[in-house]
Enzyme design. Structure first.
Site, PDB file in Angstrom:
ATOM      1  N   TYR A   1       1.241  -1.197   0.197  1.00  0.00           N
ATOM      2  CA  TYR A   1       0.424  -0.279   0.103  1.00  0.00           C
ATOM      3  C   TYR A   1       0.399   1.729  -0.209  1.00  0.00           C
ATOM      4  O   TYR A   1       1.902   1.305   0.927  1.00  0.00           O
ATOM      5  CB  TYR A   1      -0.586   0.082   1.723  1.00  0.00           C
ATOM      6  CG  TYR A   1      -1.979   0.977   1.423  1.00  0.00           C
ATOM      7  CD1 TYR A   1      -3.042   1.001   0.521  1.00  0.00           C
ATOM      8  CD2 TYR A   1      -1.835   2.633   2.305  1.00  0.00           C
ATOM      9  CE1 TYR A   1      -4.063   2.676   1.386  1.00  0.00           C
ATOM     10  CE2 TYR A   1      -2.231   3.372   2.588  1.00  0.00           C
ATOM     11  CZ  TYR A   1      -3.056   3.696   1.696  1.00  0.00           C
ATOM     12  OH  TYR A   1      -4.455   4.779   1.794  1.00  0.00           O
TER      13      TYR A   1
ATOM     14  N   ASP B   1       9.775   3.031  -0.939  1.00  0.00           N
ATOM     15  CA  ASP B   1       8.694   3.938  -0.229  1.00  0.00           C
ATOM     16  C   ASP B   1       8.962   3.623   1.407  1.00  0.00           C
ATOM     17  O   ASP B   1       9.255   1.881   1.739  1.00  0.00           O
ATOM     18  CB  ASP B   1       7.689   3.407  -0.463  1.00  0.00           C
ATOM     19  CG  ASP B   1       6.422   3.592   0.259  1.00  0.00           C
ATOM     20  OD1 ASP B   1       6.597   4.372   1.185  1.00  0.00           O
ATOM     21  OD2 ASP B   1       5.499   3.564   0.191  1.00  0.00           O
TER      22      ASP B   1
ATOM     23  N   LYS C   1       5.570  10.345   8.140  1.00  0.00           N
ATOM     24  CA  LYS C   1       5.548   9.591   9.229  1.00  0.00           C
ATOM     25  C   LYS C   1       6.480  10.014  10.138  1.00  0.00           C
ATOM     26  O   LYS C   1       6.201  11.452  11.682  1.00  0.00           O
ATOM     27  CB  LYS C   1       4.969   8.396   9.562  1.00  0.00           C
ATOM     28  CG  LYS C   1       4.031   7.621   8.745  1.00  0.00           C
ATOM     29  CD  LYS C   1       4.000   6.320   8.940  1.00  0.00           C
ATOM     30  CE  LYS C   1       2.642   5.858   7.858  1.00  0.00           C
ATOM     31  NZ  LYS C   1       1.617   6.147   8.298  1.00  0.00           N
TER      32      LYS C   1
END
Length: 432
Positions: free
Chosen positions: A146, A241, A269
């Site tokens: 994802y 990623d 994050k």
């Protein structure tokens, strides 16, 4: 003692009248695990508290960024100091270059970085940048990975999409995804076949170097090396990623841990210390394609927000100056996962686990779990029963079998032993 839920239940019912499903991100609704979600009102260190006063040991940590724990004093102080000077300007501030310099220092391939407001924005833009740089259309992603909810990437995704059993998403026309090739993770043969069929047409390969969105799934030996070799040979770009793994698995992320340098890295994050942030970065030759230097456009009023920059600088500079934190996380994470995993043999539960550093998942399936196909065999109903018992016993795990858990520096030996003890009861209930 039963977990109190009255206040959280009231808050959920109120939210359902105002917000779709009562949540602003689907996994929070607990549809995959059952039960009623707590509404969190406070966090400190490794613990969080809900509106009913229940205390939980937290293994989510805002999905990874809170490596120093909730309300870490140095982060809170940095945010307060920044807020006193203003929350947003829509103009450049010195803090942006301060954090950029720090982030670049961790990644040898990176010479420039652009801050955005979320991981989704970072990955979406990295794809656009790869297409602009190569002049090609096709992109490769992997089943169960994802990369946010951008249309081109919401194909055979993991995380909440897998949890809800949605094959893609309504509202995404097929035309938007016709240039997205979704391959099985850890399958070098499938990768070779795709590059043979679409020779010199693939702009980039985007991968979570350690997958966190079908549960924690590490790369098999030689897989990342194969990705690097085939993209280099075809002159397509390799995008890591590292929204979850950056600064968590090592100061230089998964690429430091595995010794592989991508062309572009996306982050999020943790570089905002828990505040909304994302970033993408790479060498000058690629990053100079970004406006105002080049023809690839991307902009955002809140990009480089001073509060996020302050929180990120406080977090990342602490990690730079205290790299021994990674050895501690390796030790206590290993103790936790090893302490829990043998128990199912006595409880009659089929279980395996994956762990890389402080990311881990207990899979209710026979191992090994190496891709989405093997992850999808998990007994999600058993996981749901296990999750509910753990929550009742004050252990807050990701509310999905297909999400990685995270451990942070604030977790204590007592937290670990309490979690192991709770798991014994959880496995007994999972068998029911």
């Amino acid at each position: 003692m039963p977990r109190k839920i009255e206040e959280s239940r009231k808050l959920q019912k109120r939210a359902e009248h105002l917000i779709p499903g009562g949540v602003n991100s689907p996994v929070r609704a607990f549809r995959a695990v059952g039960g009623e979600p707590p509404f969190i009102v406070r966090g400190a260190g490794s613990h969080i508290w809900d509106a009913d006063g229940n205390d939980y040991i937290d293994y989510i940590g805002s999905w990874g960024p809170l490596i120093l724990g909730h309300a870490a004093p140095l982060v809170v102080e940095a945010v307060i100091a920044a807020a006193r000077n203003g929350t947003s300007f829509g103009a450049s501030t010195p803090a942006e270059a301060d954090l950029a310099e720090l982030v670049i220092s961790a990644f040898p391939h990176m010479q420039k970085v652009r801050f955005v407001s979320s991981g989704t924005e970072a990955t979406m833009t990295a794809i656009r940048l790869a297409r602009a740089y190569t002049g090609r259309k096709y992109i490769v992603k992997f089943e169960g990975c994802y990369h946010g909810h951008a249309d081109a990437l919401l194909v055979k995704a993991g995380s909440g999409v897998a949890t809800l059993g949605i094959p893609g998403s309504a509202g995404v026309p097929e035309e938007f995804t016709q240039f997205t090739l979704a391959l099985p993770f850890n399958d070098i043969c499938a990768l070779d076949a795709a590059f043979e069929k679409f020779k010199h047409q693939i702009a980039c390969v985007m991968v979570e170097p350690v997958v966190g969105n079908m549960g924690c799934v590490p790369p098999t030996r030689g897989y990342l090396e194969a990705l690097r070799a085939i993209t280099s040979h075809d002159r397509s770009l390799l995008i890591f990623d590292e929204v979850m793994t950056g600064f968590r698995l090592a100061f230089g992320g998964a690429q430091e841990l595995y010794g592989i340098q991508p062309d572009i890295t996306t982050m999020g994050k943790i570089i905002g210390g828990g505040l909304p942030v994302g970033a993408y970065g790479g060498p000058d030759e690629i990053m100079n394609q970004v406006a105002p230097l080049g023809p690839m456009y991307q902009a955002g009023t809140l990009s480089g927000n001073p509060l996020a920059m302050a929180a990120g600088y406080a977090t990342v500079s602490y990690l730079r100056d205290h790299k021994e934190i990674y050895a501690k996380l390796e030790k206590i994470s290993g103790e936790l996962v090893a302490g829990v995993t043998p128990a199912p043999k006595d409880a009659g539960v089929t279980l395996c686990h994956n762990r890389v550093g402080s990311m881990f998942t207990w899979f209710f399936a026979e191992g090994p779990v190496t891709d989405w196909t093997s992850a999808a065999r998990c007994d999600t109903e058993a996981f749901g029963r296990f999750f509910r018992v753990m929550l009742q016993n004050g252990i807050y795990l990701p509310p999905s079998q297909f999400e990685s858990a995270f451990l942070g520096a604030a977790h204590t030996d007592h937290d670990i032993q309490q979690t192991i003890a709770a798991a014994k009861q959880g496995f007994a209930m999972a068998r029911a």
